[in-house]
Design a protein around this motif. Structure first.
Motif, PDB file in Angstrom:
ATOM      1  N   GLU A 100       0.733  -1.244  -0.027  1.00 15.10           N
ATOM      2  CA  GLU A 100       0.091   0.072  -0.061  1.00 15.10           C
ATOM      3  C   GLU A 100       1.091   1.349   0.044  1.00 15.10           C
ATOM      4  OE1 GLU A 100      -2.638  -0.521   3.489  1.00 15.10           O
ATOM      5  OE2 GLU A 100      -3.047  -2.450   2.944  1.00 15.10           O
ATOM      6  N   VAL A 101       1.836   1.313   0.857  1.00 12.22           N
ATOM      7  CA  VAL A 101       2.859   2.364   0.970  1.00 12.22           C
ATOM      8  C   VAL A 101       3.481   2.610  -0.755  1.00 12.22           C
ATOM      9  CG1 VAL A 101       4.844   3.249   2.076  1.00 12.22           C
ATOM     10  CG2 VAL A 101       3.062   2.170   3.354  1.00 12.22           C
ATOM     11  N   ILE A 102       4.125   1.522  -1.008  1.00 14.79           N
ATOM     12  CA  ILE A 102       4.882   1.894  -2.275  1.00 14.79           C
ATOM     13  C   ILE A 102       3.857   2.441  -3.336  1.00 14.79           C
ATOM     14  CG2 ILE A 102       5.606   0.418  -4.218  1.00 14.79           C
ATOM     15  CD1 ILE A 102       6.702  -1.648  -2.534  1.00 14.79           C
ATOM     16  N   LEU A 103       2.503   2.263  -3.367  1.00 14.07           N
ATOM     17  CA  LEU A 103       1.707   2.734  -4.217  1.00 14.07           C
ATOM     18  C   LEU A 103       1.711   4.222  -4.096  1.00 14.07           C
ATOM     19  CD1 LEU A 103      -0.486   2.383  -6.834  1.00 14.07           C
ATOM     20  CD2 LEU A 103      -2.117   2.548  -4.958  1.00 14.07           C
ATOM     21  N   ARG A 104       1.556   4.618  -2.772  1.00 12.89           N
ATOM     22  CA  ARG A 104       1.682   6.184  -2.659  1.00 12.89           C
ATOM     23  C   ARG A 104       3.116   6.631  -2.749  1.00 12.89           C
ATOM     24  NH1 ARG A 104      -0.368   3.800   2.211  1.00 12.89           N
ATOM     25  NH2 ARG A 104      -2.726   3.568   2.159  1.00 12.89           N
ATOM     26  N   ASN A 145      -5.791   3.639  -4.151  1.00 20.68           N
ATOM     27  CA  ASN A 145      -5.152   3.664  -3.054  1.00 20.68           C
ATOM     28  C   ASN A 145      -6.469   2.960  -2.078  1.00 20.68           C
ATOM     29  OD1 ASN A 145      -2.541   4.398  -2.499  1.00 20.68           O
ATOM     30  ND2 ASN A 145      -3.327   6.349  -2.846  1.00 20.68           N
ATOM     31  N   ILE A 146      -7.733   3.566  -2.309  1.00 17.17           N
ATOM     32  CA  ILE A 146      -8.869   2.971  -1.701  1.00 17.17           C
ATOM     33  C   ILE A 146      -9.054   1.518  -1.946  1.00 17.17           C
ATOM     34  CG2 ILE A 146     -11.355   3.054  -0.975  1.00 17.17           C
ATOM     35  CD1 ILE A 146     -11.013   6.199  -1.332  1.00 17.17           C
ATOM     36  N   ALA A 147      -8.798   1.159  -3.365  1.00 16.44           N
ATOM     37  CA  ALA A 147      -9.206  -0.147  -3.895  1.00 16.44           C
ATOM     38  C   ALA A 147      -8.073  -1.154  -3.420  1.00 16.44           C
ATOM     39  CB  ALA A 147      -9.306   0.000  -5.213  1.00 16.44           C
ATOM     40  N   LEU A 148      -6.860  -0.440  -3.379  1.00 16.06           N
ATOM     41  CA  LEU A 148      -5.680  -1.263  -3.034  1.00 16.06           C
ATOM     42  C   LEU A 148      -5.671  -1.641  -1.510  1.00 16.06           C
ATOM     43  CD1 LEU A 148      -3.207  -2.704  -3.817  1.00 16.06           C
ATOM     44  CD2 LEU A 148      -2.047  -0.876  -3.223  1.00 16.06           C
ATOM     45  N   ALA A 161      -5.984  -5.538   0.186  1.00 15.45           N
ATOM     46  CA  ALA A 161      -4.992  -6.077   1.061  1.00 15.45           C
ATOM     47  C   ALA A 161      -5.740  -6.454   2.464  1.00 15.45           C
ATOM     48  CB  ALA A 161      -3.970  -5.085   1.315  1.00 15.45           C
ATOM     49  N   ARG A 162      -6.788  -5.685   2.685  1.00 15.95           N
ATOM     50  CA  ARG A 162      -7.599  -6.199   3.877  1.00 15.95           C
ATOM     51  C   ARG A 162      -8.220  -7.443   3.600  1.00 15.95           C
ATOM     52  NH1 ARG A 162     -10.953  -1.705   4.641  1.00 15.95           N
ATOM     53  NH2 ARG A 162      -9.016  -0.542   5.356  1.00 15.95           N
TER      54      ARG A 162
END
Length: 149
Positions: free
Chosen positions: A82-86, A126-129, A133-134
Motif C-alpha cells: 500500500e505504501v509503495i503505491l503512494r 489507494n482505496i481499492a488497494l 489488502a484487507r
C-alpha cells in the motif's frame, strides 16, 4: 543501508544511471522496501523464544523460523504494498513517468481539471488497494496471527 537511504535519493541516483524511465522508480522502491521488510522480519525473528532442542541451520530456518514469521511477513508485505503505491506517485517529482509526474505536468500546464481527475484516480486506486489488502489479510488469517486488527 538499504532501509536508511530515502527512496527519492536512491531513485535520483538510479535516474542518473539509467535515464528517465520507470526502472529507477521500481528499483528504488524495491531496494528501500526490501531492506525495510528484512529489518522488520529480523527484529521479529530475534524476539522469538528459542529452546535448546530447536533445529539449527537450514532446518531451523525452513521448519521453525519461516512458519513462525510467515504471518508477520505477509502483514509487512501487504502494508508496504500500500505504501509503495503512494510513494510511486511522489517519484513523479523527479521526472519519472509515474502518476505524480502526470499530476505535476497538469499543474504546470494549468490544467487543474486533469490534475484533480488524476488525484481522484490515485485516491480511488489507494482505496481499492487497501480494500484488497484487507481482504487478502483476512483470507490468509494474517490479522489474527500477527496481532493486527
Amino acid at each position: 543501508m538499504m532501509r536508511s537511504t530515502p527512496e527519492l535519493m536512491i531513485a535520483f541516483v538510479l535516474l542518473l544511471l539509467f535515464g528517465p524511465s520507470g526502472l529507477p522508480a521500481v528499483l528504488a522502491l524495491a531496494i528501500h522496501n526490501g531492506g525495510l521488510i528484512g529489518f522488520l522480519l529480523a527484529n521479529a525473528s530475534e524476539q522469538q523464544a528459542q529452546r535448546p532442542d530447536d533445529p539449527r541451520g537450514m532446518a531451523g530456518y525452513l521448519y521453525l523460523h519461516t512458519p513462525r514469521l510467515y504471518p508477520a511477513f505477509l502483514a509487512f508485505l501487504f502494508y508496504r504494498w500500500e505504501v509503495i503505491l503512494r510513494e510511486s506517485a511522489i517519484m513523479g517529482v523527479l521526472g519519472i513517468a509515474t502518476l505524480g509526474f502526470f499530476v505535476d505536468s497538469a499543474f504546470e500546464e494549468i490544467r487543474y481539471d486533469k490534475a484533480l481527475f488524476l488525484i481522484a484516480v490515485a485516491a480511488l486506486l489507494n482505496i481499492a488497494l487497501d480494500s484488497l489488502a484487507r481482504r487478502l489479510r483476512r483470507w490468509a488469517g494474517v490479522e489474527k496471527a500477527a496481532g493486527l486488527s
